[in-house]
Design a protein around this motif. Structure first.
Motif, short mmCIF file in Angstrom:
data_model
loop_
_atom_site.label_atom_id
_atom_site.label_comp_id
_atom_site.label_asym_id
_atom_site.label_seq_id
_atom_site.Cartn_x
_atom_site.Cartn_y
_atom_site.Cartn_z
N ALA A 27 -25.05 11.34 -70.04
CA ALA A 27 -23.62 11.14 -69.80
C ALA A 27 -23.14 9.97 -70.64
CB ALA A 27 -23.34 10.87 -68.33
N SER A 28 -22.03 10.17 -71.33
CA SER A 28 -21.39 9.11 -72.10
C SER A 28 -19.93 9.08 -71.68
CB SER A 28 -21.51 9.40 -73.60
OG SER A 28 -20.87 8.38 -74.33
N THR A 29 -19.56 8.04 -70.94
CA THR A 29 -18.21 7.94 -70.41
C THR A 29 -17.52 6.69 -70.95
OG1 THR A 29 -19.06 6.80 -68.46
CG2 THR A 29 -18.72 9.16 -68.27
N PRO A 30 -16.22 6.81 -71.27
CA PRO A 30 -15.50 5.65 -71.79
C PRO A 30 -15.26 4.61 -70.70
CG PRO A 30 -14.04 7.53 -71.56
CD PRO A 30 -15.41 8.00 -71.21
N GLY A 31 -15.07 3.38 -71.13
CA GLY A 31 -14.79 2.30 -70.20
C GLY A 31 -13.38 2.38 -69.65
N ASP A 32 -13.13 1.64 -68.59
CA ASP A 32 -11.82 1.61 -67.96
C ASP A 32 -10.84 0.77 -68.79
OD1 ASP A 32 -12.60 3.16 -65.82
OD2 ASP A 32 -13.19 1.43 -64.61
N THR A 77 -20.11 3.68 -71.46
CA THR A 77 -21.37 3.73 -70.74
C THR A 77 -22.16 4.96 -71.16
OG1 THR A 77 -20.34 2.64 -68.83
CG2 THR A 77 -22.41 3.80 -68.44
N ASN A 78 -23.38 4.75 -71.66
CA ASN A 78 -24.28 5.85 -72.01
C ASN A 78 -25.46 5.81 -71.05
OD1 ASN A 78 -22.85 6.74 -74.36
ND2 ASN A 78 -23.58 4.89 -75.37
N ASN A 79 -25.79 6.95 -70.47
CA ASN A 79 -26.83 6.99 -69.45
C ASN A 79 -27.69 8.23 -69.60
OD1 ASN A 79 -28.35 6.47 -67.24
ND2 ASN A 79 -26.68 6.57 -65.76
N ILE A 80 -29.01 8.07 -69.50
CA ILE A 80 -29.96 9.18 -69.53
C ILE A 80 -30.82 9.09 -68.27
CG2 ILE A 80 -31.92 10.24 -70.70
CD1 ILE A 80 -30.77 9.20 -73.33
#
Length: 143
Positions: A27-32, A77-80
């Motif tokens: 998941a790669s989500t942009p910051g607030d 945020t990048n998460n594996i």
């Protein structure tokens, strides 16, 4: 606000010879959107270069965002996450004994900031980060 891209993916595979299930998520989500919340008091407004000429209505203070919305952003945020589980079969029963590993990259991306703006203060000091790398052992029995 402008369009902001978010990427997500999931892959899963059952290794046939050893009956091991392997899965990963990304998941790669942009910051607030960032803010600078300034608390304006009646005294501060009365002392300004263009006084309002009256006290604030209904409250002694008002919060003002000094940054236009959707112009300044936090870090992406990048998460594996990874899962490995052994499949055990006996009779009509199937069991999965596995390990789930979260935040495999051990990223420490800031997820929340101090948005209270005071000149020379603690504005944008991190107040929360992505949880550190951790693992969970799991068991599932299907009958």
């Amino acid at each position: 606000e402008p369009y902001r891209t978010d990427f997500r993916g999931l892959a899963s595979y059952l290794v046939p010879k050893v009956n091991v299930q392997v899965a990963a998520t990304f998941a790669s989500t942009p910051g607030d959107s960032l803010r600078a919340d300034f608390i304006a008091t009646n005294a501060w407004i009365a002392a300004g270069p263009q006084p309002l000429g009256r006290p604030l209505t209904g409250a002694a203070t008002v919060s003002v965002n000094l940054i236009p919305p959707a112009t300044l952003w936090g870090a992406r945020t990048n998460n594996i996450n990874l899962r490995v589980a052994k499949v055990l079969r006996y009779g009509t029963t199937r069991s999965l004994i596995g390990v789930d590993v979260y935040n495999l990259l051990n990223a420490d991306t800031v997820t929340n900031y101090n948005y209270g703006f005071v000149p020379g203060g603690a504005w944008l000091i991190p107040t929360a980060i992505t949880p550190a790398l951790y693992a969970r052992i799991s068991a599932q029995i299907d009958f």
